[in-house]
Scaffold this active site. Structure first.
Site, PDB file in Angstrom:
ATOM      1  N   PHE A 248       0.876  -1.183   0.000  1.00  0.00           N
ATOM      2  CA  PHE A 248       0.000   0.000   0.000  1.00  0.00           C
ATOM      3  C   PHE A 248       0.902   1.218   0.000  1.00  0.00           C
ATOM      4  CE2 PHE A 248      -1.841   3.667   1.941  1.00  0.00           C
ATOM      5  CZ  PHE A 248      -3.210   3.630   1.757  1.00  0.00           C
ATOM      6  N   GLU A 249       0.782   2.048  -1.000  1.00  0.00           N
ATOM      7  CA  GLU A 249       1.503   3.320  -0.978  1.00  0.00           C
ATOM      8  C   GLU A 249       0.658   4.335  -1.725  1.00  0.00           C
ATOM      9  OE1 GLU A 249       5.177   2.263  -3.382  1.00  0.00           O
ATOM     10  OE2 GLU A 249       6.145   2.505  -1.437  1.00  0.00           O
TER      11      GLU A 249
END
Ligand code: GDP
Ligand code: MN
Length: 355
Positions: A248-249
């Site tokens: 997740f970014e």
């Protein structure tokens, strides 16, 4: 955990609400795309992610998707994706020079090194494509020609979960607050994979005038913390191994495109240790951010409920459904892998202030 988490308060949230259904075609987007690096045989797994992301966020905004792959996508894959969303989609084959192992890697040395890591039960040690993937995601993704037109990205992976109804534009949030990076989960790494990452980084910083790249307000204590998990710090030669979990970014690619990060990457690449060790994209992104970004420009999306096996960010909020508040892993014995306390202690001015 007891504190109820709301939407961020450091922005005029009403100004970044989704458009009405009628207006979504005319919505003025931030300069951003959702990125998925996937293989053709992961169509089902990435479909699950996209369905959940559409429900949680993107059906309201229709940010474009960019699918990337080291091999051409099949017609079948592309057709399946297009059924999942009304947002524009681009399907990209990564240029070989951004993906493949550099020619300076000594394959005999690599094989020996990978046997050692594999004997230490490090997952993916012997998987060449995994090493390519890590190096691509930490040193090259932002140079893919089709991504150059974008500033912000949201990285997604197969089989992840989102637990909220997100009612604001996260990209415009990043833009308005000038954040460079947003994460959901913060954890320790397998120290065997990053033994020389910090020593090599020190070599880089001590060379010529490279020290000028260091941000005086970097997240140094978090990076070098040795209280909670001294064993890891010792094996990693001074690096805590705390990192933002990069599946997740939400980030600003211009940070990674900048001189500081890039010159550092070139040094790391010259060591060959993406192949002689198994430096992951997550610790490298994290170390780069801790050194070259201002700590206050790194944002914990506390409010986004998120799961990638086996870890979860599950906020205490009325808007989060389907996870257990405050849980870190579906396996109890993994709770000691959580590093968030260190981030909160060292890097957040007032943990309760903005939510
Ligand atoms: P893990 O989360 O570290 O266990 O690794 P994953 O298997 O989830 O890989 C990380 C991301 O890279 C996922 O989005 C995968 O789909 C993608 N990926 C990994 N290896 C390859 C590869 O060889 N080719 C392509 N196209 N994608 C890959
Ligand atoms: Mn994954």
């Amino acid at each position: 955990m007891a504190q109820e988490i709301h939407e961020p308060k450091d922005v005029d949230i009403e100004s970044i609400r989704p458009p009405s259904k009628k207006e979504v075609d005319k919505y003025q987007h931030a300069n951003a795309t959702i990125i998925a690096l996937v293989r053709n045989n992961e169509a089902l797994a990435i479909s699950k992610t996209i369905r959940r992301l559409e429900t949680s966020f993107n059906s309201k905004f229709r940010y474009p998707y960019t699918f990337i792959n080291d091999e051409p996508f099949t017609e079948r894959f592309m057709q399946r994706m297009q059924k999942l969303s009304d947002a524009p989609m681009e399907f990209v084959t990564i240029p070989k020079e951004l993906w493949k192992k550099p020619s300076h890697i000594d394959e005999e040395r690599e094989e020996k090194a990978m046997q050692i890591l594999s004997d230490q039960r490090v997952s993916y040690a012997k998987k060449g494509s995994y090493h390519n993937m890590c190096r691509f995601y930490l040193g090259n993704f932002y140079n893919v020609p089709e991504l150059k037109k974008y500033q912000y990205y949201w990285r997604i992976e197969p089989n992840v979960q989102f637990y909220n109804d997100l009612k604001y534009d996260v990209f415009k949030y990043m833009e308005a607050t000038k954040k460079v990076y947003g994460f959901a989960i913060n954890l320790y790494d397998i120290s065997e994979t990053v033994v020389s990452l910090w020593p090599e980084t020190l070599k880089f910083l001590n060379k010529e005038d490279n020290y000028k790249y260091v941000n005086p307000n970097g997240a140094f204590q978090w990076l070098l913390e040795n209280q909670q998990n001294p064993k890891n710090n010792k094996k990693a030669n001074g690096y805590s191994t705390c990192h933002f979990w990069s599946n997740f970014e939400i980030g600003d690619m211009d940070f990674f495109r900048g001189d500081a990060y890039n010159n550092w990457f070139k040094h790391l690449d010259s060591t060959g240790n993406f192949y002689y060790e198994r430096w992951g994209d997550a610790p490298v992104h994290s170390m780069g951010l801790a050194l070259f970004a201002d700590t206050k420009d790194i944002h914990w999306f506390r409010d986004i409920g998120y799961f990638h096996d086996p870890y979860v960010n599950c906020p205490n909020s009325p808007n989060t459904i389907g996870c257990e508040t405050g849980q870190f892993s579906r396996w109890g014995h993994l709770s000691d892998q959580n590093c968030m306390a260190s981030w909160i202690d060292y890097s957040m001015e007032d943990p309760s202030a903005i939510y």
